[in-house]
Design a protein around this motif. Structure first.
Motif, PDB file in Angstrom:
ATOM      1  N   VAL A 105       0.860  -1.196   0.000  1.00 24.92           N
ATOM      2  CA  VAL A 105       0.000   0.000   0.000  1.00 24.92           C
ATOM      3  C   VAL A 105       0.893   1.241   0.000  1.00 24.92           C
ATOM      4  N   PRO A 106       0.378   2.368  -0.513  1.00 28.08           N
ATOM      5  CA  PRO A 106       1.174   3.594  -0.507  1.00 28.08           C
ATOM      6  C   PRO A 106       1.521   4.002   0.918  1.00 28.08           C
ATOM      7  N   ARG A 107       2.671   4.622   1.083  1.00 29.07           N
ATOM      8  CA  ARG A 107       3.013   5.141   2.408  1.00 29.07           C
ATOM      9  C   ARG A 107       3.588   6.536   2.263  1.00 29.07           C
ATOM     10  N   HIS A 108       3.752   7.194   3.412  1.00 35.45           N
ATOM     11  CA  HIS A 108       4.316   8.539   3.401  1.00 35.45           C
ATOM     12  C   HIS A 108       5.822   8.441   3.283  1.00 35.45           C
ATOM     13  N   GLY A 109       6.360   9.049   2.239  1.00 31.18           N
ATOM     14  CA  GLY A 109       7.798   9.032   2.025  1.00 31.18           C
ATOM     15  C   GLY A 109       8.415  10.352   2.426  1.00 31.18           C
ATOM     16  N   LEU A 110       9.601  10.588   1.912  1.00 32.42           N
ATOM     17  CA  LEU A 110      10.315  11.829   2.189  1.00 32.42           C
ATOM     18  C   LEU A 110       9.585  13.004   1.567  1.00 32.42           C
ATOM     19  N   PHE A 111       9.758  14.165   2.182  1.00 30.47           N
ATOM     20  CA  PHE A 111       9.338  15.443   1.601  1.00 30.47           C
ATOM     21  C   PHE A 111       7.841  15.480   1.297  1.00 30.47           C
ATOM     22  N   GLY A 112       7.041  14.729   2.069  1.00 36.66           N
ATOM     23  CA  GLY A 112       5.594  14.756   1.897  1.00 36.66           C
ATOM     24  C   GLY A 112       5.085  13.992   0.691  1.00 36.66           C
ATOM     25  N   LEU A 113       5.952  13.212   0.057  1.00 36.83           N
ATOM     26  CA  LEU A 113       5.522  12.439  -1.107  1.00 36.83           C
ATOM     27  C   LEU A 113       4.783  11.187  -0.664  1.00 36.83           C
ATOM     28  N   GLN A 114       3.821  10.770  -1.485  1.00 38.36           N
ATOM     29  CA  GLN A 114       3.222   9.449  -1.312  1.00 38.36           C
ATOM     30  C   GLN A 114       4.059   8.497  -2.167  1.00 38.36           C
ATOM     31  N   VAL A 115       4.509   7.390  -1.570  1.00 38.95           N
ATOM     32  CA  VAL A 115       5.465   6.527  -2.268  1.00 38.95           C
ATOM     33  C   VAL A 115       5.141   5.050  -2.068  1.00 38.95           C
ATOM     34  N   ALA A 116       5.731   4.219  -2.931  1.00 36.87           N
ATOM     35  CA  ALA A 116       5.749   2.775  -2.736  1.00 36.87           C
ATOM     36  C   ALA A 116       6.929   2.238  -3.538  1.00 36.87           C
ATOM     37  N   PHE A 117       7.527   1.165  -3.008  1.00 36.48           N
ATOM     38  CA  PHE A 117       8.687   0.581  -3.674  1.00 36.48           C
ATOM     39  C   PHE A 117       8.356  -0.759  -4.321  1.00 36.48           C
ATOM     40  N   VAL A 118       8.940  -0.961  -5.492  1.00 33.76           N
ATOM     41  CA  VAL A 118       8.821  -2.203  -6.244  1.00 33.76           C
ATOM     42  C   VAL A 118      10.135  -2.964  -6.075  1.00 33.76           C
ATOM     43  N   HIS A 119      10.048  -4.269  -5.865  1.00 37.37           N
ATOM     44  CA  HIS A 119      11.251  -5.070  -5.633  1.00 37.37           C
ATOM     45  C   HIS A 119      12.179  -5.044  -6.851  1.00 37.37           C
ATOM     46  N   PRO A 120      13.489  -4.903  -6.610  1.00 32.57           N
ATOM     47  CA  PRO A 120      14.430  -4.864  -7.747  1.00 32.57           C
ATOM     48  C   PRO A 120      14.372  -6.115  -8.630  1.00 32.57           C
ATOM     49  N   ASP A 121      13.995  -7.256  -8.049  1.00 39.70           N
ATOM     50  CA  ASP A 121      13.908  -8.476  -8.865  1.00 39.70           C
ATOM     51  C   ASP A 121      12.854  -8.354  -9.960  1.00 39.70           C
ATOM     52  N   ALA A 122      11.871  -7.465  -9.762  1.00 41.35           N
ATOM     53  CA  ALA A 122      10.815  -7.293 -10.755  1.00 41.35           C
ATOM     54  C   ALA A 122      11.247  -6.351 -11.869  1.00 41.35           C
ATOM     55  N   VAL A 123      12.369  -5.634 -11.654  1.00 45.16           N
ATOM     56  CA  VAL A 123      12.768  -4.573 -12.586  1.00 45.16           C
ATOM     57  C   VAL A 123      14.251  -4.724 -12.959  1.00 45.16           C
ATOM     58  N   HIS A 124      14.641  -5.964 -13.200  1.00 44.74           N
ATOM     59  CA  HIS A 124      16.004  -6.218 -13.692  1.00 44.74           C
ATOM     60  C   HIS A 124      17.074  -5.615 -12.799  1.00 44.74           C
ATOM     61  N   GLY A 125      16.867  -5.745 -11.490  1.00 46.55           N
ATOM     62  CA  GLY A 125      17.910  -5.364 -10.555  1.00 46.55           C
ATOM     63  C   GLY A 125      17.865  -3.930 -10.064  1.00 46.55           C
ATOM     64  N   VAL A 126      16.867  -3.158 -10.527  1.00 46.93           N
ATOM     65  CA  VAL A 126      16.793  -1.744 -10.127  1.00 46.93           C
ATOM     66  C   VAL A 126      15.665  -1.541  -9.103  1.00 46.93           C
ATOM     67  N   LEU A 127      16.041  -1.135  -7.897  1.00 42.27           N
ATOM     68  CA  LEU A 127      15.027  -0.759  -6.918  1.00 42.27           C
ATOM     69  C   LEU A 127      14.246   0.427  -7.468  1.00 42.27           C
ATOM     70  N   THR A 128      12.933   0.275  -7.550  1.00 41.82           N
ATOM     71  CA  THR A 128      12.099   1.268  -8.238  1.00 41.82           C
ATOM     72  C   THR A 128      11.018   1.777  -7.296  1.00 41.82           C
ATOM     73  N   GLU A 129      10.848   3.084  -7.299  1.00 41.62           N
ATOM     74  CA  GLU A 129       9.860   3.739  -6.444  1.00 41.62           C
ATOM     75  C   GLU A 129       8.829   4.399  -7.348  1.00 41.62           C
ATOM     76  N   VAL A 130       7.591   4.366  -6.939  1.00 46.29           N
ATOM     77  CA  VAL A 130       6.587   5.191  -7.623  1.00 46.29           C
ATOM     78  C   VAL A 130       6.161   6.270  -6.631  1.00 46.29           C
ATOM     79  N   VAL A 131       6.081   7.507  -7.088  1.00 47.22           N
ATOM     80  CA  VAL A 131       5.772   8.617  -6.192  1.00 47.22           C
ATOM     81  C   VAL A 131       4.679   9.497  -6.778  1.00 47.22           C
ATOM     82  N   CYS A 132       3.935  10.097  -5.860  1.00 51.53           N
ATOM     83  CA  CYS A 132       2.972  11.110  -6.241  1.00 51.53           C
ATOM     84  C   CYS A 132       3.194  12.315  -5.338  1.00 51.53           C
ATOM     85  N   PRO A 133       3.528  13.453  -5.926  1.00 52.04           N
ATOM     86  CA  PRO A 133       3.699  14.654  -5.112  1.00 52.04           C
ATOM     87  C   PRO A 133       2.384  14.991  -4.412  1.00 52.04           C
ATOM     88  N   ALA A 134       2.481  15.382  -3.138  1.00 49.99           N
ATOM     89  CA  ALA A 134       1.264  15.679  -2.364  1.00 49.99           C
ATOM     90  C   ALA A 134       0.590  16.949  -2.904  1.00 49.99           C
TER      91      ALA A 134
END
Ligand code: CO
Length: 134
Positions: A105-134
């Motif tokens: 589920v989305p969580r509160h990230g840095l700087f007031g962003l709503q964020v969630a992380f995708v496992h690097p195994d799903a993205v060819h080794g790259v830790l990937t974040e999706v963000v929505c500016p508040a």
């Protein structure tokens, strides 16, 4: 859900003041935000290089996600973040596509962003974040 583009790239560093100084000196970066998030074990600065944003991350301790990353890999690129219009919908789409998620589920990230992380195994080794500016 629409992926609008790269919101920022995150780098793990060992000294935040030094890193901010380096980015200012070498690339003319300006500090956009600076924040410490105790429960995420991280102190961070977002700096702007032209129209692009870099997130500099220093761990608050060894037993934190960024602390463990530094111990294992050393300083360097940590993650890429894509901006979306809705993190929850993005996660639903990623889950539907079979991607392994770190955050269900989305969580509160840095700087007031709503964020969630995708496992690097799903993205060819790259830790990937999706963000929505508040
Ligand atoms: Co980030």
């Amino acid at each position: 859900v629409t992926f609008r583009g790269v919101h920022h790239v995150g780098f793990a560093v060992t000294d935040l003041d030094e890193a901010v100084e380096t980015y200012a000196l070498l690339f003319g970066a300006t500090v956009e935000h600076r924040d410490a998030v105790a429960d995420q074990g991280v102190e961070a600065a977002s700096v702007l290089v032209g129209a692009s944003r870099i997130e500099l991350l220093v761990p608050t301790g060894e037993d934190t996600p960024v602390g463990r990353f530094l111990a294992k890999r050393g300083p360097g690129m940590h993650h890429v973040a894509y901006e979306v219009d809705d993190v929850g919908s993005a996660l639903a789409g990623l889950r539907h596509a079979g991607a392994e998620l770190i955050d269900q589920v989305p969580r509160h990230g840095l700087f007031g962003l709503q964020v969630a992380f995708v496992h690097p195994d799903a993205v060819h080794g790259v830790l990937t974040e999706v963000v929505c500016p508040a």
